[in-house]
Design a protein around this motif. Structure first.
Motif, PDB file in Angstrom:
ATOM      1  N   GLN A  54      45.265  55.214  27.838  1.00 26.75           N
ATOM      2  CA  GLN A  54      45.933  54.347  26.866  1.00 26.75           C
ATOM      3  C   GLN A  54      44.896  53.436  26.234  1.00 26.75           C
ATOM      4  OE1 GLN A  54      49.681  52.864  27.089  1.00 26.75           O
ATOM      5  NE2 GLN A  54      50.162  55.029  27.115  1.00 26.75           N
ATOM      6  N   VAL A  55      45.011  53.224  24.929  1.00 27.11           N
ATOM      7  CA  VAL A  55      44.149  52.280  24.220  1.00 27.11           C
ATOM      8  C   VAL A  55      44.996  51.055  23.907  1.00 27.11           C
ATOM      9  CG1 VAL A  55      42.767  51.904  22.146  1.00 27.11           C
ATOM     10  CG2 VAL A  55      42.724  54.132  23.273  1.00 27.11           C
ATOM     11  N   ALA A  56      44.512  49.899  24.320  1.00 32.31           N
ATOM     12  CA  ALA A  56      45.253  48.654  24.115  1.00 32.31           C
ATOM     13  C   ALA A  56      45.461  48.396  22.620  1.00 32.31           C
ATOM     14  CB  ALA A  56      44.496  47.486  24.737  1.00 32.31           C
ATOM     15  N   PRO A  57      46.611  47.835  22.250  1.00 31.73           N
ATOM     16  CA  PRO A  57      46.866  47.530  20.831  1.00 31.73           C
ATOM     17  C   PRO A  57      45.767  46.667  20.200  1.00 31.73           C
ATOM     18  CG  PRO A  57      48.884  47.301  22.090  1.00 31.73           C
ATOM     19  CD  PRO A  57      47.775  47.527  23.088  1.00 31.73           C
ATOM     20  N   SER A  58      45.223  45.734  20.954  1.00 29.96           N
ATOM     21  CA  SER A  58      44.143  44.901  20.408  1.00 29.96           C
ATOM     22  C   SER A  58      42.891  45.739  20.132  1.00 29.96           C
ATOM     23  CB  SER A  58      43.816  43.747  21.360  1.00 29.96           C
ATOM     24  OG  SER A  58      43.390  44.245  22.612  1.00 29.96           O
ATOM     25  N   ASP A  59      42.636  46.744  20.979  1.00 24.22           N
ATOM     26  CA  ASP A  59      41.499  47.644  20.742  1.00 24.22           C
ATOM     27  C   ASP A  59      41.754  48.549  19.538  1.00 24.22           C
ATOM     28  OD1 ASP A  59      40.041  46.578  22.799  1.00 24.22           O
ATOM     29  OD2 ASP A  59      40.427  48.222  24.205  1.00 24.22           O
ATOM     30  N   LEU A  60      43.008  48.958  19.354  1.00 23.96           N
ATOM     31  CA  LEU A  60      43.342  49.756  18.169  1.00 23.96           C
ATOM     32  C   LEU A  60      42.965  48.989  16.906  1.00 23.96           C
ATOM     33  CD1 LEU A  60      46.828  51.472  18.674  1.00 23.96           C
ATOM     34  CD2 LEU A  60      44.660  52.562  18.154  1.00 23.96           C
ATOM     35  N   ALA A  61      43.381  47.737  16.845  1.00 26.34           N
ATOM     36  CA  ALA A  61      43.104  46.921  15.661  1.00 26.34           C
ATOM     37  C   ALA A  61      41.612  46.643  15.507  1.00 26.34           C
ATOM     38  CB  ALA A  61      43.879  45.611  15.743  1.00 26.34           C
ATOM     39  N   THR A  62      40.929  46.374  16.603  1.00 26.76           N
ATOM     40  CA  THR A  62      39.509  46.020  16.550  1.00 26.76           C
ATOM     41  C   THR A  62      38.626  47.217  16.238  1.00 26.76           C
ATOM     42  OG1 THR A  62      39.862  44.241  18.139  1.00 26.76           O
ATOM     43  CG2 THR A  62      37.598  45.020  17.863  1.00 26.76           C
ATOM     44  N   TYR A  63      38.846  48.324  16.916  1.00 27.71           N
ATOM     45  CA  TYR A  63      37.925  49.461  16.829  1.00 27.71           C
ATOM     46  C   TYR A  63      38.371  50.581  15.894  1.00 27.71           C
ATOM     47  CZ  TYR A  63      35.605  47.320  20.780  1.00 27.71           C
ATOM     48  OH  TYR A  63      34.943  46.434  21.587  1.00 27.71           O
ATOM     49  N   PHE A  64      39.646  50.635  15.568  1.00 24.63           N
ATOM     50  CA  PHE A  64      40.132  51.778  14.798  1.00 24.63           C
ATOM     51  C   PHE A  64      40.701  51.409  13.429  1.00 24.63           C
ATOM     52  CE2 PHE A  64      39.977  53.202  19.168  1.00 24.63           C
ATOM     53  CZ  PHE A  64      39.267  54.374  19.022  1.00 24.63           C
ATOM     54  N   THR A  65      40.407  50.207  12.959  1.00 24.10           N
ATOM     55  CA  THR A  65      40.777  49.826  11.603  1.00 24.10           C
ATOM     56  C   THR A  65      39.585  50.081  10.695  1.00 24.10           C
ATOM     57  OG1 THR A  65      42.327  48.149  12.391  1.00 24.10           O
ATOM     58  CG2 THR A  65      41.549  47.935  10.116  1.00 24.10           C
ATOM     59  N   LEU A  66      39.805  50.875   9.660  1.00 21.92           N
ATOM     60  CA  LEU A  66      38.731  51.219   8.724  1.00 21.92           C
ATOM     61  C   LEU A  66      38.463  50.053   7.772  1.00 21.92           C
ATOM     62  CD1 LEU A  66      39.999  54.794   7.894  1.00 21.92           C
ATOM     63  CD2 LEU A  66      37.775  54.287   8.924  1.00 21.92           C
ATOM     64  N   SER A  67      37.200  49.702   7.613  1.00 21.09           N
ATOM     65  CA  SER A  67      36.829  48.707   6.606  1.00 21.09           C
ATOM     66  C   SER A  67      36.907  49.379   5.239  1.00 21.09           C
ATOM     67  CB  SER A  67      35.412  48.190   6.859  1.00 21.09           C
ATOM     68  OG  SER A  67      34.459  49.209   6.586  1.00 21.09           O
ATOM     69  N   SER A  68      36.828  48.608   4.166  1.00 21.48           N
ATOM     70  CA  SER A  68      36.884  49.213   2.832  1.00 21.48           C
ATOM     71  C   SER A  68      35.674  50.128   2.608  1.00 21.48           C
ATOM     72  CB  SER A  68      36.981  48.148   1.745  1.00 21.48           C
ATOM     73  OG  SER A  68      35.900  47.249   1.828  1.00 21.48           O
ATOM     74  N   ALA A  69      34.512  49.745   3.120  1.00 20.32           N
ATOM     75  CA  ALA A  69      33.320  50.597   2.984  1.00 20.32           C
ATOM     76  C   ALA A  69      33.499  51.898   3.762  1.00 20.32           C
ATOM     77  CB  ALA A  69      32.075  49.859   3.468  1.00 20.32           C
ATOM     78  N   GLN A  70      34.055  51.808   4.967  1.00 18.39           N
ATOM     79  CA  GLN A  70      34.306  53.012   5.761  1.00 18.39           C
ATOM     80  C   GLN A  70      35.350  53.892   5.088  1.00 18.39           C
ATOM     81  OE1 GLN A  70      35.340  50.994   9.385  1.00 18.39           O
ATOM     82  NE2 GLN A  70      33.342  51.431  10.316  1.00 18.39           N
ATOM     83  N   LEU A  71      36.379  53.271   4.533  1.00 17.75           N
ATOM     84  CA  LEU A  71      37.425  54.028   3.845  1.00 17.75           C
ATOM     85  C   LEU A  71      36.845  54.769   2.644  1.00 17.75           C
ATOM     86  CD1 LEU A  71      40.399  54.720   3.936  1.00 17.75           C
ATOM     87  CD2 LEU A  71      40.858  52.676   2.589  1.00 17.75           C
ATOM     88  N   ASN A  72      35.957  54.126   1.900  1.00 15.63           N
ATOM     89  CA  ASN A  72      35.293  54.789   0.766  1.00 15.63           C
ATOM     90  C   ASN A  72      34.485  55.993   1.249  1.00 15.63           C
ATOM     91  OD1 ASN A  72      36.315  53.069  -1.181  1.00 15.63           O
ATOM     92  ND2 ASN A  72      34.577  51.665  -1.054  1.00 15.63           N
ATOM     93  N   LEU A  73      33.767  55.829   2.363  1.00 12.88           N
ATOM     94  CA  LEU A  73      32.980  56.923   2.921  1.00 12.88           C
ATOM     95  C   LEU A  73      33.881  58.076   3.357  1.00 12.88           C
ATOM     96  CD1 LEU A  73      30.133  57.875   3.858  1.00 12.88           C
ATOM     97  CD2 LEU A  73      30.634  56.783   6.057  1.00 12.88           C
ATOM     98  N   VAL A  74      34.969  57.755   4.042  1.00  9.41           N
ATOM     99  CA  VAL A  74      35.909  58.772   4.522  1.00  9.41           C
ATOM    100  C   VAL A  74      36.524  59.534   3.354  1.00  9.41           C
ATOM    101  CG1 VAL A  74      38.148  59.081   5.663  1.00  9.41           C
ATOM    102  CG2 VAL A  74      36.413  57.610   6.708  1.00  9.41           C
ATOM    103  N   CYS A  75      36.866  58.817   2.292  1.00 13.47           N
ATOM    104  CA  CYS A  75      37.544  59.440   1.148  1.00 13.47           C
ATOM    105  C   CYS A  75      36.635  60.346   0.332  1.00 13.47           C
ATOM    106  CB  CYS A  75      38.178  58.365   0.272  1.00 13.47           C
ATOM    107  SG  CYS A  75      39.626  57.641   1.072  1.00 13.47           S
ATOM    108  N   GLN A  76      35.356  60.379   0.641  1.00  7.66           N
ATOM    109  CA  GLN A  76      34.437  61.306  -0.028  1.00  7.66           C
ATOM    110  C   GLN A  76      34.634  62.743   0.460  1.00  7.66           C
ATOM    111  OE1 GLN A  76      30.435  59.861   0.496  1.00  7.66           O
ATOM    112  NE2 GLN A  76      30.894  57.905  -0.486  1.00  7.66           N
TER     113      GLN A  76
END
Length: 179
Positions: A54-76
């Motif tokens: 199980q991944v704690a909800p706080s870890d989900l928000a901290t480690y698995f939220t994409l920044s805008s720069a990461q989102l731009n990279l992913v969307c390529q």
């Protein structure tokens, strides 16, 4: 605590104990720092090589939220499956410090959380990376994103020196060097 005298270091180097070792090979320069006993049990090692159940909800928000720069990279990347797979590799590296070979081991709540940010379904992951080269290409981009690169010889030698100093701080280390 001061540095031990060279004679003390030499005595420590020559002691025979039951050993396991960490081996660093640097082209023709090889150093092994030998330490007594085993550090991790098989169970502990297995636990560290995979996601927790199980991944704690706080870890989900901290480690698995994409920044805008990461989102731009992913969307390529083309297609939901490639965007989701790439994003999971990127975020898993940050969370675990490595990326498992099989992204199907990522907990369902993590996949759903990341898929939600990409406006896709978690099922898209099933079709990701059918071609091993896709996963490899993506992971190389993931490693390059935070600036990871192969270490240079000078850096590896500095690391070797630092590791040797740490090993010699213990009671019964052994040291072996070959060029």
């Amino acid at each position: 605590m001061g540095n031990p005298e060279p004679r003390t270091i030499e005595k420590r180097r020559n002691r025979l104990v039951r050993l396991t070792y960490v081996l660093l090979s640097i082209k023709s320069f090889t150093v092994a720092v030998l330490m007594p006993g085993r550090i991790l049990t098989d169970r502990e090692r297995k636990r560290l090589e995979q996601f927790p159940a199980q991944v704690a909800p706080s870890d989900l928000a901290t480690y698995f939220t994409l920044s805008s720069a990461q989102l731009n990279l992913v969307c390529q990347h083309r297609g939901d499956r490639n965007r989701l797979g790439f994003a999971l590799q990127l975020l898993t590296l940050r969370y675990l410090g490595f990326c498992p070979d099989r992204l199907t081991t990522v907990p369902a709540d993590v996949v759903a959380y990341v898929a939600g940010q990409l406006n896709t379904t978690p099922e898209a992951l099933v079709h990701y990376g059918k071609r091993a080269q896709t996963r490899t290409d993506h992971f190389q981009k993931v490693q390059a994103y935070p600036g990871f690169r192969p270490a240079k010889l000078k850096e590896l030698r500095a690391l070797t020196g630092w590791l040797l100093e740490r090993a010699l701080e213990h009671d019964k280390p052994m040291y072996w060097e070959a060029e």
